[in-house]
Design an enzyme around this catalytic site. Sequence first.
Site, PDB file in Angstrom:
ATOM      1  N   CYS A 179       0.842  -1.186   0.000  1.00 33.31           N
ATOM      2  CA  CYS A 179       0.000   0.000   0.000  1.00 33.31           C
ATOM      3  C   CYS A 179       0.875   1.233   0.000  1.00 33.31           C
ATOM      4  CB  CYS A 179      -0.876   0.054   1.247  1.00 33.31           C
ATOM      5  SG  CYS A 179      -1.973  -1.361   1.404  1.00 33.31           S
TER       6      CYS A 179
ATOM      7  N   GLY B   5       1.690  -2.633   5.257  1.00 34.45           N
ATOM      8  CA  GLY B   5       2.379  -3.747   5.911  1.00 34.45           C
ATOM      9  C   GLY B   5       1.448  -4.910   6.082  1.00 34.45           C
TER      10      GLY B   5
ATOM     11  N   TYR C  15      11.931  -3.745  -6.781  1.00 37.14           N
ATOM     12  CA  TYR C  15      10.736  -3.630  -7.616  1.00 37.14           C
ATOM     13  C   TYR C  15       9.766  -2.528  -7.203  1.00 37.14           C
ATOM     14  CZ  TYR C  15       5.959  -4.685  -9.063  1.00 37.14           C
ATOM     15  OH  TYR C  15       4.684  -4.576  -9.519  1.00 37.14           O
TER      16      TYR C  15
ATOM     17  N   CYS D 267      15.417  -7.450   5.032  1.00 40.60           N
ATOM     18  CA  CYS D 267      14.638  -8.679   4.976  1.00 40.60           C
ATOM     19  C   CYS D 267      14.742  -9.211   3.556  1.00 40.60           C
ATOM     20  CB  CYS D 267      13.171  -8.419   5.327  1.00 40.60           C
ATOM     21  SG  CYS D 267      12.183  -9.940   5.240  1.00 40.60           S
TER      22      CYS D 267
ATOM     23  N   CYS E  94      11.896 -13.753   1.133  1.00 40.75           N
ATOM     24  CA  CYS E  94      11.270 -14.337  -0.065  1.00 40.75           C
ATOM     25  C   CYS E  94      12.322 -14.881  -1.030  1.00 40.75           C
ATOM     26  CB  CYS E  94      10.357 -13.325  -0.755  1.00 40.75           C
ATOM     27  SG  CYS E  94      11.196 -11.814  -1.273  1.00 40.75           S
TER      28      CYS E  94
HETATM   29  P1  AMP Z   1       5.787 -13.104 -13.698  1.00 39.86           P
HETATM   30  O1  AMP Z   1       6.550 -13.398 -14.956  1.00 39.86           O
HETATM   31  O2  AMP Z   1       4.356 -13.441 -13.859  1.00 39.86           O
HETATM   32  O3  AMP Z   1       6.440 -13.712 -12.530  1.00 39.86           O
HETATM   33  O4  AMP Z   1       5.812 -11.524 -13.499  1.00 39.86           O
HETATM   34  C1  AMP Z   1       7.033 -10.860 -13.400  1.00 39.86           C
HETATM   35  C2  AMP Z   1       6.784  -9.373 -13.373  1.00 39.86           C
HETATM   36  O5  AMP Z   1       6.018  -9.018 -12.220  1.00 39.86           O
HETATM   37  C3  AMP Z   1       8.071  -8.595 -13.289  1.00 39.86           C
HETATM   38  O6  AMP Z   1       8.099  -7.720 -14.407  1.00 39.86           O
HETATM   39  C4  AMP Z   1       8.013  -7.817 -11.993  1.00 39.86           C
HETATM   40  O7  AMP Z   1       8.392  -6.478 -12.224  1.00 39.86           O
HETATM   41  C5  AMP Z   1       6.579  -7.905 -11.562  1.00 39.86           C
HETATM   42  N1  AMP Z   1       6.421  -8.171 -10.116  1.00 39.86           N
HETATM   43  C6  AMP Z   1       7.245  -8.790  -9.294  1.00 39.86           C
HETATM   44  N2  AMP Z   1       6.739  -8.852  -8.031  1.00 39.86           N
HETATM   45  C7  AMP Z   1       5.558  -8.252  -8.061  1.00 39.86           C
HETATM   46  C8  AMP Z   1       4.545  -7.983  -7.079  1.00 39.86           C
HETATM   47  N3  AMP Z   1       4.647  -8.388  -5.844  1.00 39.86           N
HETATM   48  N4  AMP Z   1       3.467  -7.311  -7.481  1.00 39.86           N
HETATM   49  C9  AMP Z   1       3.347  -6.913  -8.741  1.00 39.86           C
HETATM   50  N5  AMP Z   1       4.244  -7.152  -9.716  1.00 39.86           N
HETATM   51  C10 AMP Z   1       5.334  -7.813  -9.391  1.00 39.86           C
END
Ligand code: AMP
Length: 459
Positions: free
Chosen positions: A2, A103, A242, A434, A437
Amino acid sequence: MCGIFGVRGHPDATHLAQLGLYSLQHRGQESVGVVSIDPAGTARAVRTMGTLSDAVAVELSKMAGVTAIGHTRYSTSGSSTIENAQPVVARSRGGYITLAHNGNLINAAELRMELEDQGSIFASTNDSEVVVHRLARSGAGSPADRLADALSGVEGAYSLIVAMGDTLLAARDPRGWRPLTMGRLGDAVVFASETCALDIVGATVEREVEPGEIIAVDSDGIHSTHPLPAREPHRCVFEFVYFARPDSRVYGESVDRARRALGRRLAVEHPAPTAELVFSVPDSSNSAALGFAEQSGLPYELALIRNHYVGRTFIQPTQAGRDAKVKVKYNPVREVLAGKRVVMVDDSIVRGTTTRGLVALVRAAGAREVHLRVSSAPVTGPCYYGIDTPSREELIAAKFSTSEIATHLGVDSLGYLSLDGMLGSVPSGPHGFCHACFSGDYPTPPPTDPDKLRFGCGC
Ligand code: AMP
């Protein structure tokens, strides 16, 4: 995840909150809300599903306030419904309590059960409401003492902005998982998840809210306390990888600098000797791809164009929504890709769904070789602290080796940044982050029920 924003002591508080939320929209697109508090202490709320639309802006323009709190949400616990939209507003014997949370509380289920056993009735299924109930019950004196009291025994990740009476409070959990910054705008005090939200309102960045700190702002000024037991810092490294915007500083450090360093290190660990050009998966990988290009001496090209009118793929909470969005979100530039051996830089792979679709697009546009480089380590475990990573079963790197993933994605080669390389590249690393993951090194036991839809926010 958020985005949270708060301002106290400004005649245009509602408008400032609206501007702040425009800059925090990338942190959540499921719902948006602003609570505005007028000089008499009356709180008014506008909350809606989706993003900050023109219609919401019209509603907000009718709300006068000297204090305002805003929230953009995407859920990590609690379903995607209007009851779970924030800020939470409640009326208690001491007046209004307004709260915005970024969070995820890991013992929210136990705390909620305890409260329900004592007769509490909940209006939402999000974890944040637990803190509001504890605030309302606290017999402590000042608002800061009440917040400290309410937070004692609350485990997990929280950056909070709370308004009670004339006081605006900001708090960060003792491990400091999520960012929160304080700024000044004339006599007004502003808090925001990221500094880009301070920039948009013209506030100057003062400092980070420290892990375990509660800051109370009232008519006597700014008061800081550290009432919660100190813990080893565990700032979320994924904010650098990210989540945060590259024009922001989080944890006091530049996100752009961090991402470029990640990209440079990636080029050192996994060069692509046959490649002719580098491009990013926009927007979150742009800075890392620039770092890769810089280090490798390859030209940086714009080979994928992102449609900015479609939200972040993952922010769609269901798989069906995500799949549909990949197709409309990106389009390749054929003139850049045709006949070329290319490096595609992405910041992370989670499920692999989006990436697989993107590789297919790039190949269909005529790329001769596709070398995928990822500026983070493989994501092998869920996040319990506020990032919406799915369960282990859905994480591609939890189940398959790098070469199996390369085959599944249809790339000629795949290189992930190493965990050490990642932690060594972020500012003020490698300690104090952290990385659960990526590493499986969880600083707390998992929540008793990690299923986000069992009862419910977190973000
Ligand atoms: P995927 O190939 O479906 O695993 O998606 C990868 C893409 O999702 C990458 O371009 C990341 O920038 C984006 N991404 C990674 N983690 C997240 C997240 N928690 N929420 C939204 N997008 C994410």
